[in-house]
Design an enzyme around this catalytic site. Structure first.
Site, PDB file in Angstrom:
ATOM      1  N   TYR A   1     -59.467  31.450  10.050  1.00  0.00           N
ATOM      2  CA  TYR A   1     -59.230  32.846  10.412  1.00  0.00           C
ATOM      3  C   TYR A   1     -60.452  33.471  11.076  1.00  0.00           C
ATOM      4  O   TYR A   1     -60.327  34.412  11.830  1.00  0.00           O
ATOM      5  CB  TYR A   1     -58.895  33.675   9.162  1.00  0.00           C
ATOM      6  CG  TYR A   1     -57.430  33.739   8.802  1.00  0.00           C
ATOM      7  CD1 TYR A   1     -56.676  32.591   8.640  1.00  0.00           C
ATOM      8  CD2 TYR A   1     -56.801  34.962   8.604  1.00  0.00           C
ATOM      9  CE1 TYR A   1     -55.346  32.655   8.283  1.00  0.00           C
ATOM     10  CE2 TYR A   1     -55.467  35.040   8.253  1.00  0.00           C
ATOM     11  CZ  TYR A   1     -54.744  33.887   8.094  1.00  0.00           C
ATOM     12  OH  TYR A   1     -53.421  33.969   7.751  1.00  0.00           O
TER      13      TYR A   1
ATOM     14  N   LYS B   1     -56.584  19.088   2.771  1.00  0.00           N
ATOM     15  CA  LYS B   1     -56.024  18.062   3.659  1.00  0.00           C
ATOM     16  C   LYS B   1     -57.121  17.028   3.876  1.00  0.00           C
ATOM     17  O   LYS B   1     -57.522  16.717   5.008  1.00  0.00           O
ATOM     18  CB  LYS B   1     -55.550  18.720   4.961  1.00  0.00           C
ATOM     19  CG  LYS B   1     -54.726  17.827   5.871  1.00  0.00           C
ATOM     20  CD  LYS B   1     -53.356  17.472   5.320  1.00  0.00           C
ATOM     21  CE  LYS B   1     -52.683  16.462   6.228  1.00  0.00           C
ATOM     22  NZ  LYS B   1     -51.397  15.944   5.680  1.00  0.00           N
TER      23      LYS B   1
ATOM     24  N   ASP C   1     -49.493  19.288   2.293  1.00  0.00           N
ATOM     25  CA  ASP C   1     -48.075  19.006   2.574  1.00  0.00           C
ATOM     26  C   ASP C   1     -47.339  18.684   1.274  1.00  0.00           C
ATOM     27  O   ASP C   1     -46.229  19.172   1.030  1.00  0.00           O
ATOM     28  CB  ASP C   1     -47.916  17.892   3.621  1.00  0.00           C
ATOM     29  CG  ASP C   1     -48.755  16.653   3.323  1.00  0.00           C
ATOM     30  OD1 ASP C   1     -49.631  16.692   2.431  1.00  0.00           O
ATOM     31  OD2 ASP C   1     -48.526  15.624   3.999  1.00  0.00           O
TER      32      ASP C   1
ATOM     33  N   ASP D   1     -52.426  31.376   2.846  1.00  0.00           N
ATOM     34  CA  ASP D   1     -51.496  32.315   3.490  1.00  0.00           C
ATOM     35  C   ASP D   1     -50.082  31.742   3.432  1.00  0.00           C
ATOM     36  O   ASP D   1     -49.129  32.423   3.050  1.00  0.00           O
ATOM     37  CB  ASP D   1     -51.930  32.525   4.950  1.00  0.00           C
ATOM     38  CG  ASP D   1     -50.988  33.443   5.699  1.00  0.00           C
ATOM     39  OD1 ASP D   1     -50.649  34.508   5.158  1.00  0.00           O
ATOM     40  OD2 ASP D   1     -50.579  33.087   6.829  1.00  0.00           O
TER      41      ASP D   1
ATOM     42  N   ASP E   1     -46.730  32.756   0.532  1.00  0.00           N
ATOM     43  CA  ASP E   1     -45.380  33.223   0.905  1.00  0.00           C
ATOM     44  C   ASP E   1     -44.325  32.319   0.273  1.00  0.00           C
ATOM     45  O   ASP E   1     -43.289  32.780  -0.202  1.00  0.00           O
ATOM     46  CB  ASP E   1     -45.187  33.218   2.429  1.00  0.00           C
ATOM     47  CG  ASP E   1     -45.541  34.556   3.072  1.00  0.00           C
ATOM     48  OD1 ASP E   1     -46.357  35.300   2.487  1.00  0.00           O
ATOM     49  OD2 ASP E   1     -44.999  34.861   4.150  1.00  0.00           O
TER      50      ASP E   1
HETATM   51  C1  IPM Z   1     -51.289  38.125   4.438  1.00  0.00           C
HETATM   52  C2  IPM Z   1     -50.850  38.424   5.846  1.00  0.00           C
HETATM   53  C3  IPM Z   1     -52.092  38.547   6.724  1.00  0.00           C
HETATM   54  C4  IPM Z   1     -52.817  37.216   6.698  1.00  0.00           C
HETATM   55  C5  IPM Z   1     -51.817  38.991   8.171  1.00  0.00           C
HETATM   56  C6  IPM Z   1     -51.040  40.288   8.221  1.00  0.00           C
HETATM   57  C7  IPM Z   1     -53.079  39.095   8.975  1.00  0.00           C
HETATM   58  O1  IPM Z   1     -49.976  37.442   6.287  1.00  0.00           O
HETATM   59  O2  IPM Z   1     -52.019  38.950   3.860  1.00  0.00           O
HETATM   60  O3  IPM Z   1     -50.897  37.078   3.917  1.00  0.00           O
HETATM   61  O4  IPM Z   1     -52.480  36.293   7.443  1.00  0.00           O
HETATM   62  O5  IPM Z   1     -53.743  37.087   5.894  1.00  0.00           O
HETATM   63 MG    MG Z   2     -49.400  36.055   4.806  1.00  0.00          MG
END
Ligand code: IPM
Ligand code: MG
Length: 358
Positions: free
Chosen positions: A141, A192, A224, A248, A252
């Protein structure tokens, strides 16, 4: 002395869910002895609209002066055409970097009342309680060099750089080991290492820090496989620690195990435990302004804020218990409502949590 909390509503459903968090903090101040001063600031698209930049200097000053920051969400389709430096996401990445918020804690907890909301079979997810510790101010990032340049043949090439220093790996590993110590004493480090040198170093450093935490059982997993294991048998995990990008993605995925991303809070902490708290769901532009968003992730973020930055464990537990009670009562926003059940509004959910604090 009163604690200072900065509210950054941001974009999309951010203002709606932060309004419910404000109501909750005001109720804690009025009825439960919380000494807190609330301020508000601009970030993301809202800041671009008002001041032309996603992270105004004034917001950073406010954040530095505050004991904790509560953020709604940033981003929306209106801002997608802006140059990268002006996009709302830069506001979020900028504040993380500027405040040194390197440790991102993302719990994925399945509330028993919502077991039916997961797309996975109830027996796979019942009792799920995972904590993802994501490195937040390094990795691909932020790595330099980065950019898009033109090659000699005229073709363009995009590139980013994945780097981690030993000190960065060490400090995030410590946060994860400490967290595992307060939980079920199991830590899985995700990398990885079969392909990437930086992962090889990551694995070596995490193993070295492990020597300080012999009471924690450490395992390593390739990313993975971790992605697969999270949907195959998620309850094998207690704490996961990983890099910015892998975290990240996996967070999710872990969120969806619990049925709704609308339930999950997060904390981003610096070296001294000062933090920024936010729901992990994002700005959900399709829901904005309709009073349909689930405020519980933000309300649970307030609980984390009380616990980690204001040292108010009893109040944090009170908020979490109130959320449990409201779910017991059967109240559901659209994202967690069963088929055919009329959903409640954002405000009704917030009011119910305040009422359940007593
Ligand atoms: C998160 C989001 C952010 C990230 C974005 C909005 C920059 O997806 O907080 O997970 O990738 O960190
Ligand atoms: Mg995110």
């Amino acid at each position: 002395m009163s604690a200072r909390v900065l509210l950054l509503p941001g974009d999309g459903i951010g203002p709606e869910v932060v309004a419910e968090a404000r109501k909750l903090l005001e109720a804690l101040r009025r009825d439960h002895g919380l000494e807190v001063v609330l301020e508000e600031g601009l970030i993301g698209g809202a800041a671009v609209d008002a001041e032309g930049v996603p992270l105004p200097g004034r917001t950073l000053e406010q954040a530095r002066a505050a004991d904790a920051v509560l953020l709604g969400a940033v981003g929306g389709p209106r801002y997608e055409e802006l140059p990268r430096e002006l996009r709302p996401e830069r506001g979020l990445l900028g504040i993380r970097a500027a405040l040194g918020l390197f440790a991102n804690l993302r719990p994925a907890i399945l509330y028993p009342q919502l077991a039916g909301a997961s797309t996975l079979r109830p027996e796979v997810v019942a009792g799920l309680d995972i904590l993802i510790v994501r490195e937040l101010t390094g990795g691909i990032y932020f790595g330099q060099p980065r950019g898009i340049h033109r090659l000699e043949n005229g073709e363009r090439e995009g590139y980013n750089t994945l780097r981690y220093r030993e000190s960065e790996i060490e400090r995030i590993a410590r946060v994860a080991f400490e967290a595992a110590r307060r939980r079920r004493h199991r830590l899985c480090s995700v990398d990885k290492a079969n392909v990437l040198e930086v992962s090889e170093l990551w694995r070596e450093v995490v193993s070295r820090v492990h020597a300080e935490y012999p009471d924690v059982v450490l395992s390593h997993m390739y990313v993975d496989n971790a992605a697969m294991q999270l949907v195959r048998a998620p309850k094998q995990f207690d704490v996961l620690v990983t890099t910015n990008l892998f975290g990240d993605i996996l967070s999710d995925e872990a969120a969806m195990l619990t049925g709704s991303i609308g339930m999950l809070p997060s904390a981003s902490l610096d070296e001294r435990g000062k933090g920024l708290y936010e729901p992990i769901h994002g700005s959900a532009p399709d829901l904005a302004g309709q009073g349909r968003a689930n405020p519980l992730a933000t309300i649970l973020s307030v609980a984390m804020l009380l616990r980690y930055s204001l040292d108010q464990e009893p109040l944090a537990a009170r908020v979490e218990a109130a959320v449990g009670r409201v779910l017991d009562q059967g109240l559901r926003t659209a994202d967690i409502a069963a088929a055919g059940q009329p959903p409640c509004t954002t405000r009704e959910m917030g009011d119910a949590v305040v009422a359940a604090l007593a």
